[in-house]
Write a protein that holds these residues in place. Structure first.
Motif, PDB file in Angstrom:
ATOM      1  N   PHE A   1       0.808  -1.221   0.000  1.00 12.37           N
ATOM      2  CA  PHE A   1       0.000   0.000   0.000  1.00 12.37           C
ATOM      3  C   PHE A   1       0.847   1.280   0.000  1.00 12.37           C
ATOM      4  O   PHE A   1       0.310   2.383  -0.072  1.00 12.37           O
ATOM      5  N   GLY A   2       2.154   1.125   0.130  1.00  8.04           N
ATOM      6  CA  GLY A   2       3.023   2.307   0.172  1.00  8.04           C
ATOM      7  C   GLY A   2       3.153   2.854   1.579  1.00  8.04           C
ATOM      8  O   GLY A   2       3.443   4.028   1.778  1.00  8.04           O
TER       9      GLY A   2
ATOM     10  N   LEU B   1       4.695   6.963  -3.057  1.00  7.58           N
ATOM     11  CA  LEU B   1       4.678   5.529  -3.385  1.00  7.58           C
ATOM     12  C   LEU B   1       3.294   5.153  -3.887  1.00  7.58           C
ATOM     13  O   LEU B   1       2.290   5.577  -3.320  1.00  7.58           O
ATOM     14  N   SER B   2       3.252   4.347  -4.931  1.00  9.68           N
ATOM     15  CA  SER B   2       1.939   3.961  -5.441  1.00  9.68           C
ATOM     16  C   SER B   2       1.407   2.758  -4.665  1.00  9.68           C
ATOM     17  O   SER B   2       2.148   2.068  -3.970  1.00  9.68           O
ATOM     18  N   ASP B   3       0.142   2.505  -4.815  1.00  9.69           N
ATOM     19  CA  ASP B   3      -0.535   1.402  -4.141  1.00  9.69           C
ATOM     20  C   ASP B   3      -0.510   0.191  -5.079  1.00  9.69           C
ATOM     21  O   ASP B   3      -1.119   0.207  -6.149  1.00  9.69           O
ATOM     22  N   PHE B   4       0.215  -0.850  -4.682  1.00 12.00           N
ATOM     23  CA  PHE B   4       0.417  -2.007  -5.558  1.00 12.00           C
ATOM     24  C   PHE B   4      -0.842  -2.856  -5.745  1.00 12.00           C
ATOM     25  O   PHE B   4      -0.858  -3.761  -6.550  1.00 12.00           O
ATOM     26  N   SER B   5      -1.884  -2.569  -4.986  1.00  8.10           N
ATOM     27  CA  SER B   5      -3.110  -3.356  -5.137  1.00  8.10           C
ATOM     28  C   SER B   5      -3.978  -2.813  -6.276  1.00  8.10           C
ATOM     29  O   SER B   5      -4.938  -3.446  -6.683  1.00  8.10           O
ATOM     30  N   THR B   6      -3.621  -1.636  -6.782  1.00  8.34           N
ATOM     31  CA  THR B   6      -4.458  -0.964  -7.789  1.00  8.34           C
ATOM     32  C   THR B   6      -4.105  -1.324  -9.234  1.00  8.34           C
ATOM     33  O   THR B   6      -3.004  -1.811  -9.510  1.00  8.34           O
ATOM     34  N   ASP B   7      -5.032  -0.991 -10.131  1.00  5.17           N
ATOM     35  CA  ASP B   7      -4.817  -1.208 -11.566  1.00  5.17           C
ATOM     36  C   ASP B   7      -3.617  -0.430 -12.085  1.00  5.17           C
ATOM     37  O   ASP B   7      -2.939  -0.872 -13.002  1.00  5.17           O
ATOM     38  N   GLU B   8      -3.403   0.729 -11.491  1.00  4.18           N
ATOM     39  CA  GLU B   8      -2.291   1.587 -11.906  1.00  4.18           C
ATOM     40  C   GLU B   8      -0.991   0.782 -11.952  1.00  4.18           C
ATOM     41  O   GLU B   8      -0.184   0.925 -12.858  1.00  4.18           O
ATOM     42  N   VAL B   9      -0.810  -0.084 -10.980  1.00  2.00           N
ATOM     43  CA  VAL B   9       0.384  -0.925 -10.927  1.00  2.00           C
ATOM     44  C   VAL B   9       0.115  -2.268 -11.616  1.00  2.00           C
ATOM     45  O   VAL B   9       0.903  -2.733 -12.441  1.00  2.00           O
ATOM     46  N   GLN B  10      -1.014  -2.883 -11.313  1.00  2.96           N
ATOM     47  CA  GLN B  10      -1.281  -4.235 -11.803  1.00  2.96           C
ATOM     48  C   GLN B  10      -1.512  -4.326 -13.314  1.00  2.96           C
ATOM     49  O   GLN B  10      -1.375  -5.400 -13.890  1.00  2.96           O
ATOM     50  N   SER B  11      -1.872  -3.190 -13.962  1.00  2.34           N
ATOM     51  CA  SER B  11      -2.094  -3.235 -15.405  1.00  2.34           C
ATOM     52  C   SER B  11      -0.780  -3.193 -16.191  1.00  2.34           C
ATOM     53  O   SER B  11      -0.771  -3.353 -17.406  1.00  2.34           O
TER      54      SER B  11
ATOM     55  N   THR C   1       0.235 -10.991  -6.510  1.00  3.63           N
ATOM     56  CA  THR C   1      -0.685 -11.459  -5.460  1.00  3.63           C
ATOM     57  C   THR C   1      -1.165 -10.293  -4.579  1.00  3.63           C
ATOM     58  O   THR C   1      -2.061 -10.462  -3.756  1.00  3.63           O
ATOM     59  N   LEU C   2      -0.549  -9.123  -4.740  1.00  5.13           N
ATOM     60  CA  LEU C   2      -0.939  -7.959  -3.934  1.00  5.13           C
ATOM     61  C   LEU C   2      -2.144  -7.242  -4.535  1.00  5.13           C
ATOM     62  O   LEU C   2      -2.641  -6.280  -3.977  1.00  5.13           O
ATOM     63  N   LYS C   3      -2.584  -7.716  -5.683  1.00  8.08           N
ATOM     64  CA  LYS C   3      -3.748  -7.126  -6.355  1.00  8.08           C
ATOM     65  C   LYS C   3      -4.984  -7.222  -5.456  1.00  8.08           C
ATOM     66  O   LYS C   3      -5.151  -8.213  -4.749  1.00  8.08           O
ATOM     67  N   LYS C   4      -5.810  -6.200  -5.519  1.00  6.59           N
ATOM     68  CA  LYS C   4      -7.041  -6.160  -4.706  1.00  6.59           C
ATOM     69  C   LYS C   4      -7.955  -7.357  -4.939  1.00  6.59           C
ATOM     70  O   LYS C   4      -8.122  -7.748  -6.078  1.00  6.59           O
TER      71      LYS C   4
END
Ligand code: HEC
Length: 137
Positions: A72-73, A85-95, A134-137
């Motif tokens: 989560f940063g 820091l970005s939130d690794f559970s979000t699409d912003e990172v996961q996409s 695996t950190l995706k929401k």
């Protein structure tokens, strides 16, 4: 005389506003330029199960302190950083592609450290990328 004073006040107010904008803006994350060969890199460990939990162990050892347990940063070192820091559970990172994440995670830039030496195994690096998934929401 009064006029000059007013001008001076106006000028310093404007300077203050500009300084404020400049400093608040400097903490925002800028777009990364990920080289094309990284972007399209194939993950040799795609879909491979990580029986030894190598990815998680690497995350806890090297990444958690800044990015937080769940990405989560909100790691303990996050507050000392100038960069958001970005939130690794979000699409912003996961996409992003595995290759993009690999580049950012292993090569890094500025406050994001380089991990080429600390994580020398190519296989382990990819297991770490799988763990980020695996950190995706
Ligand atoms: C010292 C603190 C710190 C540590 C430790 C750290 N990072 Fe980072 N990380 C950052 C910062 C700061 C950024 C944002 C950098 C920027 O935008 O310039 C970042 C960005 C990233 C990004 C890009 C996220 C996005 O929004 O696209 C990835 C992926 C990443 N880190 C993965 C990792 C991994 C994996 C590890 C452990 C191997 C790790 N980081 C360890 C500070 C850290």
């Amino acid at each position: 005389m009064k006029k000059a004073l007013r001008k001076l006040t106006m000028a310093s107010l404007m300077m203050g506003a500009m300084l404020f904008l400049f400093t608040t803006n400097s903490s925002a994350q800028e777009d990364w330029t990920v080289p094309a060969n990284y972007k399209t890199m194939k993950n040799p460990k795609a879909g491979v199960s990580d029986a030894g939990n190598v990815g998680k162990a690497l995350w806890d050892k090297h990444c958690k302190s800044c990015h937080g347990k769940e990405g989560f940063g909100d790691g303990t070192k996050a507050e000392e950083l100038d960069t958001e820091l970005s939130d690794f559970s979000t699409d912003e990172v996961q996409s992003q592609t595995d290759g993009e994440l690999y580049y950012k995670a292993i090569i890094g830039r500025d406050e994001m450290p380089n991990f080429e030496k600390k994580i020398p195994s190519e296989a382990d690096r990819w297991l770490l990328i799988n763990y980020i998934r695996t950190l995706k929401k």
